[in-house]
Design a protein around this motif. Structure first.
Motif, PDB file in Angstrom:
ATOM      1  N   GLU A  29       0.819  -1.214   0.000  1.00 32.23           N
ATOM      2  CA  GLU A  29       0.000   0.000   0.000  1.00 32.23           C
ATOM      3  C   GLU A  29       0.854   1.265   0.000  1.00 32.23           C
ATOM      4  O   GLU A  29       0.397   2.318  -0.443  1.00 32.23           O
ATOM      5  CB  GLU A  29      -0.942   0.000   1.197  1.00 32.23           C
ATOM      6  CG  GLU A  29      -2.008  -1.070   1.093  1.00 32.23           C
ATOM      7  CD  GLU A  29      -2.951  -1.082   2.280  1.00 32.23           C
ATOM      8  OE1 GLU A  29      -3.131  -0.029   2.929  1.00 32.23           O
ATOM      9  OE2 GLU A  29      -3.511  -2.156   2.561  1.00 32.23           O
ATOM     10  N   ILE A  30       2.062   1.176   0.509  1.00 29.92           N
ATOM     11  CA  ILE A  30       2.965   2.336   0.514  1.00 29.92           C
ATOM     12  C   ILE A  30       3.772   2.399  -0.784  1.00 29.92           C
ATOM     13  O   ILE A  30       3.953   3.464  -1.366  1.00 29.92           O
ATOM     14  CB  ILE A  30       3.902   2.288   1.736  1.00 29.92           C
ATOM     15  CG1 ILE A  30       3.088   2.470   3.020  1.00 29.92           C
ATOM     16  CG2 ILE A  30       4.998   3.355   1.630  1.00 29.92           C
ATOM     17  CD1 ILE A  30       3.880   2.287   4.294  1.00 29.92           C
ATOM     18  N   ILE A  41       5.723  -2.790  -5.059  1.00 34.69           N
ATOM     19  CA  ILE A  41       5.769  -4.043  -4.294  1.00 34.69           C
ATOM     20  C   ILE A  41       4.410  -4.714  -4.442  1.00 34.69           C
ATOM     21  O   ILE A  41       3.373  -4.095  -4.193  1.00 34.69           O
ATOM     22  CB  ILE A  41       6.113  -3.775  -2.815  1.00 34.69           C
ATOM     23  CG1 ILE A  41       7.550  -3.263  -2.706  1.00 34.69           C
ATOM     24  CG2 ILE A  41       5.904  -5.041  -1.976  1.00 34.69           C
ATOM     25  CD1 ILE A  41       7.967  -2.859  -1.304  1.00 34.69           C
ATOM     26  N   ARG A  42       4.414  -5.973  -4.844  1.00 31.48           N
ATOM     27  CA  ARG A  42       3.180  -6.729  -5.047  1.00 31.48           C
ATOM     28  C   ARG A  42       2.732  -7.471  -3.789  1.00 31.48           C
ATOM     29  O   ARG A  42       1.546  -7.577  -3.515  1.00 31.48           O
ATOM     30  CB  ARG A  42       3.328  -7.729  -6.182  1.00 31.48           C
ATOM     31  CG  ARG A  42       3.280  -7.111  -7.514  1.00 31.48           C
ATOM     32  CD  ARG A  42       1.851  -6.622  -7.816  1.00 31.48           C
ATOM     33  NE  ARG A  42       1.851  -5.949  -9.094  1.00 31.48           N
ATOM     34  CZ  ARG A  42       1.468  -4.708  -9.294  1.00 31.48           C
ATOM     35  NH1 ARG A  42       1.037  -3.975  -8.307  1.00 31.48           N
ATOM     36  NH2 ARG A  42       1.510  -4.172 -10.484  1.00 31.48           N
ATOM     37  N   GLU A  43       3.714  -8.037  -3.069  1.00 33.40           N
ATOM     38  CA  GLU A  43       3.345  -8.794  -1.871  1.00 33.40           C
ATOM     39  C   GLU A  43       4.557  -8.961  -0.964  1.00 33.40           C
ATOM     40  O   GLU A  43       5.688  -8.712  -1.356  1.00 33.40           O
ATOM     41  CB  GLU A  43       2.760 -10.158  -2.230  1.00 33.40           C
ATOM     42  CG  GLU A  43       3.759 -11.124  -2.830  1.00 33.40           C
ATOM     43  CD  GLU A  43       3.167 -12.500  -3.076  1.00 33.40           C
ATOM     44  OE1 GLU A  43       2.777 -13.180  -2.092  1.00 33.40           O
ATOM     45  OE2 GLU A  43       3.113 -12.899  -4.254  1.00 33.40           O
ATOM     46  N   LEU A 145       6.712   8.409   0.194  1.00 34.70           N
ATOM     47  CA  LEU A 145       6.440   9.317   1.313  1.00 34.70           C
ATOM     48  C   LEU A 145       5.102  10.031   1.139  1.00 34.70           C
ATOM     49  O   LEU A 145       4.420  10.325   2.129  1.00 34.70           O
ATOM     50  CB  LEU A 145       7.587  10.299   1.505  1.00 34.70           C
ATOM     51  CG  LEU A 145       8.855   9.658   2.079  1.00 34.70           C
ATOM     52  CD1 LEU A 145      10.047  10.590   1.930  1.00 34.70           C
ATOM     53  CD2 LEU A 145       8.665   9.249   3.526  1.00 34.70           C
ATOM     54  N   GLU A 146       4.687  10.284  -0.094  1.00 35.40           N
ATOM     55  CA  GLU A 146       3.337  10.804  -0.330  1.00 35.40           C
ATOM     56  C   GLU A 146       2.297   9.789   0.125  1.00 35.40           C
ATOM     57  O   GLU A 146       1.297  10.151   0.756  1.00 35.40           O
ATOM     58  CB  GLU A 146       3.133  11.120  -1.817  1.00 35.40           C
ATOM     59  CG  GLU A 146       3.881  12.325  -2.310  1.00 35.40           C
ATOM     60  CD  GLU A 146       3.842  12.471  -3.832  1.00 35.40           C
ATOM     61  OE1 GLU A 146       3.180  11.659  -4.525  1.00 35.40           O
ATOM     62  OE2 GLU A 146       4.492  13.404  -4.331  1.00 35.40           O
ATOM     63  N   GLU A 147       2.532   8.508  -0.188  1.00 39.31           N
ATOM     64  CA  GLU A 147       1.614   7.454   0.247  1.00 39.31           C
ATOM     65  C   GLU A 147       1.599   7.329   1.770  1.00 39.31           C
ATOM     66  O   GLU A 147       0.543   7.132   2.367  1.00 39.31           O
ATOM     67  CB  GLU A 147       1.989   6.110  -0.390  1.00 39.31           C
ATOM     68  CG  GLU A 147       1.857   6.068  -1.892  1.00 39.31           C
ATOM     69  CD  GLU A 147       0.428   6.231  -2.387  1.00 39.31           C
ATOM     70  OE1 GLU A 147      -0.534   5.966  -1.637  1.00 39.31           O
ATOM     71  OE2 GLU A 147       0.268   6.654  -3.561  1.00 39.31           O
ATOM     72  N   VAL A 148       2.778   7.442   2.391  1.00 39.96           N
ATOM     73  CA  VAL A 148       2.865   7.389   3.850  1.00 39.96           C
ATOM     74  C   VAL A 148       1.994   8.492   4.459  1.00 39.96           C
ATOM     75  O   VAL A 148       1.223   8.248   5.382  1.00 39.96           O
ATOM     76  CB  VAL A 148       4.334   7.518   4.322  1.00 39.96           C
ATOM     77  CG1 VAL A 148       4.417   7.888   5.789  1.00 39.96           C
ATOM     78  CG2 VAL A 148       5.089   6.224   4.058  1.00 39.96           C
ATOM     79  N   GLU A 149       2.126   9.696   3.928  1.00 40.93           N
ATOM     80  CA  GLU A 149       1.317  10.806   4.463  1.00 40.93           C
ATOM     81  C   GLU A 149      -0.182  10.504   4.312  1.00 40.93           C
ATOM     82  O   GLU A 149      -0.962  10.703   5.251  1.00 40.93           O
ATOM     83  CB  GLU A 149       1.660  12.112   3.770  1.00 40.93           C
ATOM     84  CG  GLU A 149       0.854  13.275   4.331  1.00 40.93           C
ATOM     85  CD  GLU A 149       1.264  14.607   3.769  1.00 40.93           C
ATOM     86  OE1 GLU A 149       0.963  15.632   4.438  1.00 40.93           O
ATOM     87  OE2 GLU A 149       1.863  14.676   2.679  1.00 40.93           O
ATOM     88  N   SER A 150      -0.562   9.995   3.171  1.00 41.10           N
ATOM     89  CA  SER A 150      -1.970   9.657   2.926  1.00 41.10           C
ATOM     90  C   SER A 150      -2.452   8.615   3.934  1.00 41.10           C
ATOM     91  O   SER A 150      -3.541   8.745   4.505  1.00 41.10           O
ATOM     92  CB  SER A 150      -2.121   9.150   1.494  1.00 41.10           C
ATOM     93  OG  SER A 150      -3.428   8.714   1.264  1.00 41.10           O
ATOM     94  N   VAL A 151      -1.650   7.591   4.165  1.00 40.61           N
ATOM     95  CA  VAL A 151      -1.999   6.528   5.130  1.00 40.61           C
ATOM     96  C   VAL A 151      -2.132   7.103   6.529  1.00 40.61           C
ATOM     97  O   VAL A 151      -3.080   6.805   7.267  1.00 40.61           O
ATOM     98  CB  VAL A 151      -0.930   5.410   5.090  1.00 40.61           C
ATOM     99  CG1 VAL A 151      -0.998   4.527   6.328  1.00 40.61           C
ATOM    100  CG2 VAL A 151      -1.057   4.590   3.821  1.00 40.61           C
ATOM    101  N   LEU A 152      -1.188   7.949   6.926  1.00 39.85           N
ATOM    102  CA  LEU A 152      -1.182   8.488   8.284  1.00 39.85           C
ATOM    103  C   LEU A 152      -2.340   9.471   8.527  1.00 39.85           C
ATOM    104  O   LEU A 152      -2.759   9.647   9.681  1.00 39.85           O
ATOM    105  CB  LEU A 152       0.151   9.177   8.584  1.00 39.85           C
ATOM    106  CG  LEU A 152       1.356   8.244   8.656  1.00 39.85           C
ATOM    107  CD1 LEU A 152       2.632   9.061   8.800  1.00 39.85           C
ATOM    108  CD2 LEU A 152       1.215   7.243   9.795  1.00 39.85           C
ATOM    109  N   LEU A 153      -2.832  10.100   7.487  1.00 40.06           N
ATOM    110  CA  LEU A 153      -3.910  11.083   7.651  1.00 40.06           C
ATOM    111  C   LEU A 153      -5.298  10.487   7.494  1.00 40.06           C
ATOM    112  O   LEU A 153      -6.290  11.198   7.610  1.00 40.06           O
ATOM    113  CB  LEU A 153      -3.712  12.249   6.677  1.00 40.06           C
ATOM    114  CG  LEU A 153      -2.459  13.081   6.926  1.00 40.06           C
ATOM    115  CD1 LEU A 153      -2.335  14.182   5.884  1.00 40.06           C
ATOM    116  CD2 LEU A 153      -2.456  13.646   8.340  1.00 40.06           C
ATOM    117  N   ARG A 154      -5.408   9.189   7.256  1.00 34.06           N
ATOM    118  CA  ARG A 154      -6.723   8.540   7.130  1.00 34.06           C
ATOM    119  C   ARG A 154      -7.457   8.568   8.435  1.00 34.06           C
ATOM    120  O   ARG A 154      -6.960   8.451   9.499  1.00 34.06           O
ATOM    121  CB  ARG A 154      -6.576   7.101   6.701  1.00 34.06           C
ATOM    122  CG  ARG A 154      -6.273   6.941   5.244  1.00 34.06           C
ATOM    123  CD  ARG A 154      -6.318   5.483   4.866  1.00 34.06           C
ATOM    124  NE  ARG A 154      -5.610   5.303   3.624  1.00 34.06           N
ATOM    125  CZ  ARG A 154      -5.048   4.177   3.258  1.00 34.06           C
ATOM    126  NH1 ARG A 154      -5.100   3.127   4.026  1.00 34.06           N
ATOM    127  NH2 ARG A 154      -4.433   4.086   2.113  1.00 34.06           N
TER     128      ARG A 154
END
Length: 154
Positions: A29-30, A41-43, A145-154
């Motif tokens: 997901e990141i 990354i697939r798995e 890091l954009e994905e990390v921010e998105s995950v952390l702000l959910r």
């Protein structure tokens, strides 16, 4: 010759929340987007429990069929964690011998500066490709890091 790479991003969450969110979130997901030759990354295979104990290992499977064996080497909660990547297989194998990676988390303003670093030991042939590899990695890290921010702000 070791290539040092680093990318940071400030996010408006507390340090401890950022630390747990990055370390324990599913990698696919990141790292879900490609950056030129750097695949998503697939798995993840072989990980037992949350990713937080020194000595844990897991196999990262990339979209191009490559695999990397990751070992968690240091955890200093909530400020840093380090890992090594070896047994590189697939398209990166001719370029990379080993990778030492680190995540660090430091308070900044009302949030946290998250820094992701890689120290890449190239193969003999891979040394010549490291300038291009570095450019791709920086874009890949920015996206992650954009994905990390998105995950952390959910």
């Amino acid at each position: 010759m070791t290539l040092h790479l680093s990318q940071s991003r400030a996010v408006p969450v507390p340090v401890d929340e950022a630390f747990v969110g990055v370390l324990e979130h599913p990698l696919p997901e990141i790292f879900r987007r490609r950056m030129l030759a750097m695949p998503p990354i697939r798995e993840v295979r072989g990980q037992i429990g949350p990713w937080r104990e020194v000595g844990q290992t897991r196999t990262i499977v990339t979209a191009d069929g490559g695999t990397l064996l990751e070992t968690l080497t240091s955890v200093e909660r909530p400020h840093r964690a380090a890992y090594s990547i070896g047994d590189v297989r697939g398209p990166m194998r001719p370029l990379v011998e080993r990778i030492e990676g680190r995540w660090s988390f430091e308070p900044v303003g009302t949030g946290t500066r998250i820094t992701w670093q890689w120290d890449v030991t190239p193969t003999a042939a891979g040394r010549f490709a490291m300038p291009a590899f570095a450019r791709m990695w920086r874009g890949y890290a920015r996206q992650a890091l954009e994905e990390v921010e998105s995950v952390l702000l959910r």
